[in-house]
Write an enzyme that holds these catalytic residues in place. Structure first.
Site, PDB file in Angstrom:
ATOM      1  N   ARG A  50       0.814  -1.216   0.000  1.00 59.73           N
ATOM      2  CA  ARG A  50       0.000   0.000   0.000  1.00 59.73           C
ATOM      3  C   ARG A  50       0.846   1.265   0.000  1.00 59.73           C
ATOM      4  NH1 ARG A  50      -5.246  -1.133   3.962  1.00 59.73           N
ATOM      5  NH2 ARG A  50      -5.938  -3.053   2.923  1.00 59.73           N
ATOM      6  N   ASP A 158     -16.303   8.327   8.847  1.00 65.51           N
ATOM      7  CA  ASP A 158     -15.221   7.381   8.584  1.00 65.51           C
ATOM      8  C   ASP A 158     -13.891   8.116   8.710  1.00 65.51           C
ATOM      9  OD1 ASP A 158     -15.148   4.419   7.306  1.00 65.51           O
ATOM     10  OD2 ASP A 158     -13.375   5.535   6.682  1.00 65.51           O
TER      11      ASP A 158
END
Length: 285
Positions: A50, A158
């Site tokens: 990532r 979020d």
């Protein structure tokens, strides 16, 4: 910042970066301190995959330099990108359907029978790209015929700001809509060249906000229902305990906390009682 450990050159299909065990431990600790997410040693390859994209975009060759950037005065924007990249987002419409059945058959019915104010507050904590709050909104619209007369609001939050923006846009490709029955899709979404766009009726019910669950919560209760599903699996036990207690303070007496299929609140029996599959009800104040 780190010990003088010899760097291990890692090549995972996209170029080589100096990435040591110390780099991984530092990144894991930084993520834990920021968000409460726990990364075990088995996640080392995931971290490399990532974050290597970020190194390429920044023109860096060593994770050590990236770590220095994250905590430097100039690293504010990159730290936001780091948080977004390291957040796992796995969701779909009407995931764990029994929760929405319970919302319709029990929560809504209870509110209709007991509430004279016609007030409803629901929080989707860890909403990812918005499929959960839109599923909640469709459930309310389908089961409360006079919803326009209610003071009903859904808060969707979020940690990942990119996911919050996607949810707020309310635009989903056709393959994502496969979990939405055709009747609901036609009723609540408008087809576009890019997929399907949630209509105003749904979007007016939902407010999307970025929020770190470990930080102060600029939200007001009491909430009738809090959905926090498949979020606490990334936390250690002390963080889970603290989070559940904070949720309890924001729930109204007898309010509901709905968690993910692999999560339990069995250590919080003084605060909640189990009343369904991973559905808990706050013990009245």
């Amino acid at each position: 910042m780190k010990s003088a450990e010899q760097a291990v050159q890692v090549d995972r299909g996209g170029g080589e970066f100096a990435f040591t065990s110390d780099d991984f431990r530092y990144i894991a600790d930084l993520l834990y301190r920021h968000s409460g997410i726990v990364l075990g040693p088995s996640k080392e390859s995931m971290v490399y995959a990532r974050l290597s994209r970020r190194l390429r975009e920044l023109g860096m060759t060593r994770f050590e330099d990236y770590c220095y950037l994250l905590e430097s005065d100039a690293g504010g924007d990159e730290f936001l990108a780091f948080s977004n990249v390291m957040t796992t987002n796995l969701t779909r419409f009407f995931r764990e359907q029994h929760h929405f059945d319970y919302l319709a058959d029990t929560v809504v019915r209870t509110q209709r029978e007991a509430s004279t104010s016609r007030r409803m507050r629901i929080w989707s904590a860890g909403c990812s790209s918005g499929e959960e709050p839109y599923s909640i909104a469709m459930t309310l619209c389908d089961n409360v015929p006079d919803l326009e007369r209610w003071d009903a609001k859904i808060l969707a939050t979020d940690l990942d700001t990119n996911m919050v923006m996607r949810g707020s846009d309310g635009l989903y490709p056709a393959d994502v809509m496969q979990d939405v029955p055709d009747s609901r899709r036609d009723k609540y979404f408008t087809p576009t060249n890019e997929g399907f766009k949630a209509n105003d009726r749904l979007r007016q019910l939902i407010t999307f906000k970025p929020l770190n669950l470990l930080h102060p919560w600029p939200v007001k209760g009491p909430f009738d229902v809090i959905f926090c599903r498949n979020v606490m699996i990334y936390f250690d036990n002390p963080t889970k305990t603290q989070l559940v207690r904070r949720f309890a303070k924001l729930l109204r007496p007898d309010g509901w906390l709905i968690v993910g299929h692999s999560e339990t609140l069995l250590d919080q029996q003084a605060l909640f009682k189990l009343c369904g599959r991973t559905i808990y009800r706050k013990i009245g104040d």
